[in-house]
Design an enzyme around this catalytic site. Structure first.
Site, mmCIF file in Angstrom:
data_model
loop_
_atom_site.group_PDB
_atom_site.id
_atom_site.type_symbol
_atom_site.label_atom_id
_atom_site.label_comp_id
_atom_site.label_asym_id
_atom_site.label_seq_id
_atom_site.Cartn_x
_atom_site.Cartn_y
_atom_site.Cartn_z
ATOM 1 C CD GLU A 1 30.021 -143.447 -69.841
ATOM 2 O OE1 GLU A 1 30.982 -143.269 -69.094
ATOM 3 O OE2 GLU A 1 29.501 -144.560 -70.034
ATOM 4 C CB CYS B 1 22.750 -147.357 -75.435
ATOM 5 S SG CYS B 1 22.522 -147.498 -73.669
ATOM 6 C CB CYS C 1 22.466 -143.572 -61.689
ATOM 7 S SG CYS C 1 20.855 -144.345 -61.446
ATOM 8 C CB CYS D 1 22.446 -151.226 -59.600
ATOM 9 S SG CYS D 1 20.773 -150.615 -59.858
ATOM 10 C CB CYS E 1 25.489 -150.245 -62.321
ATOM 11 S SG CYS E 1 25.364 -148.805 -63.371
ATOM 12 C CB CYS F 1 25.745 -146.989 -68.682
ATOM 13 S SG CYS F 1 24.999 -147.410 -67.120
HETATM 14 S S1 SF4 Z 1 21.936 -150.016 -63.461
HETATM 15 FE FE1 SF4 Z 1 23.204 -148.208 -63.054
HETATM 16 S S2 SF4 Z 1 22.297 -146.547 -64.266
HETATM 17 FE FE2 SF4 Z 1 20.773 -148.212 -64.170
HETATM 18 S S3 SF4 Z 1 19.518 -147.696 -62.371
HETATM 19 FE FE3 SF4 Z 1 21.140 -149.052 -61.590
HETATM 20 S S4 SF4 Z 1 22.780 -147.633 -60.899
HETATM 21 FE FE4 SF4 Z 1 21.374 -146.456 -62.232
#
Ligand code: SF4
Length: 371
Positions: free
Chosen positions: A94, A107, A114, A118, A121, A354
């Site tokens: 994206e 961005c 990923c 987190c 996210c 994201c």
């Molecule tokens: S915020 Fe999302 S994209 Fe960024 S490192 Fe954490 S899990 Fe990965």
């Protein structure tokens, strides 16, 4: 049979070497490079100053298949645009283009999905789906620049918009988990003979991978560094960001201190505000004490806190902080002489955080009956 090289994976030196193998003069590589990164050509047919035989060979012997644009969404009167791409395996990537009165920022993603997971996210929920190549990272930036050029061609509404001024690596993925491909993309986009983006116009955001921060401190180009902190103590940070168990706050801040001492460049600490989790006055006080303990009073200009209102992720057991809490948090930091700003929000109605668009596409695929 050797796989064909992908055009956007070739550096200028790689392109020169390839053309030399084909018996072409060196200046042809410079011509093609300008077509790609100045004229933004996507096809050898557009390179009409090249001999026909060379255009044909470029078509047959080089891979030009790019990211597939699956969907674009826009809001803010077209000044925020989000693209969902897929790579050849079908994995998503994206990008978000944001146009402001004085600048235009894209961005971009450095990975598909990923590994870092987190909790706040949407991308973290996808897991790591694949690494992006240098060419795939570069291509997202070229997409944004093409969007801006086409906006300027349609006066009067957007004829005053800037061309691209900033590239931030804050999309899907952790750039330092794909360091070599990501850094090659920075070097490519910086190349004065091509796209010519100033090094200080790049910002990389990391979840806090200490080896990556140390590597960046030794890098040749002065790109900006943003660190996702999101909590003032290890217990809270580990509950929000599993990476904290591997790189706790003390190690992260030690690496950041070394980075600042070596580069004399300012670092941003990103802090996403979550109602009742990390946004209480006590958290703000603890954060101020933590950061003030790291830097002498004469170094306040070398760090900065960026408070980020959370873009809700469907299904996440979290809530966005109320505006009053955000402002109170900011007041406490400022009273403790911690420089901070609240990030301007763009694109929440088009799932601009994201991973949200890719997550929605996955959900739609999962709920759409097969034909
Ligand atoms: S915020 Fe999302 S994209 Fe960024 S490192 Fe954490 S899990 Fe990965």
């Amino acid at each position: 049979m050797e796989p064909k090289p992908h055009m956007l994976n070739l550096s200028q030196a790689d392109l020169q070497a390839l053309l030399q193998e084909w018996g072409e003069p060196a200046y042809r590589a410079r011509q093609i490079y300008r077509h790609l990164y100045v004229n933004l050509a996507t096809d050898p047919a557009a390179m009409t100053d090249l001999p026909k035989a060379l255009r044909e060979r470029l078509t047959t012997d080089v891979d030009w298949a790019g990211l597939r644009l699956q969907r674009t969404l826009s809001c803010d009167d077209g000044l925020t645009r989000k693209a969902l791409f897929s790579v050849s395996t079908g994995a998503p990537a994206e990008s978000v283009l944001m146009v402001y009165p004085d600048r235009a920022t894209v961005c971009v993603s450095s990975q598909s999905g990923c590994l870092m997971r987190c909790t706040f996210c949407a991308t973290g929920r996808l897991g790591l789906l694949g690494q992006l190549t240098t060419g795939q990272i570069v291509e997202q930036v070229l997409w944004a620049e093409r969007e801006l050029r086409s906006m300027r061609e349609r006066p009067p509404s957007h004829d005053q918009v800037h061309l691209l001024t900033n590239v931030v690596f804050m999309g899907m993925g952790e750039p330092f988990n794909n360091y070599d491909a990501w850094w090659a993309a920075v070097e490519r986009l910086h190349d004065p003979q091509g796209f010519n983006m100033g090094a200080r116009n790049f910002t990389v955001s990391t979840v806090g991978l200490v080896p990556g921060i140390r590597r960046l401190a030794a890098a040749t180009l002065p790109v900006n560094l943003a660190i996702s902190l999101h909590a003032p103590n290890d217990a809270l940070r580990s509950s929000l960001m599993p990476v904290n168990k591997a790189f706790p706050i003390a190690d992260l801040l030690a690496a950041t201190r070394d980075y600042i001492a070596k580069t004399r460049r300012r670092v941003s600490f990103e802090y996403v505000l979550l109602e009742g989790k990390n946004d209480l006055p006590a958290h703000a006080e603890e954060l101020a004490t933590l950061l003030r303990s790291q830097y002498p009073p004469d170094q306040t200009m070398l760090f900065h806190v960026n408070l980020i209102p959370w873009n809700p992720v469907p299904g996440a057991p979290l809530e966005r902080s109320h505006r009053a809490r955000v402002l109170a948090f900011q007041d406490i930091l400022e009273a403790r002489r911690v420089p901070c700003t609240v990030r301007v929000e763009r694109g929440s109605e088009i799932a601009a955080a994201c991973g949200q668009l890719a997550g929605m596409a996955q959900d739609e695929a999962a709920t759409t009956p097969a034909e």
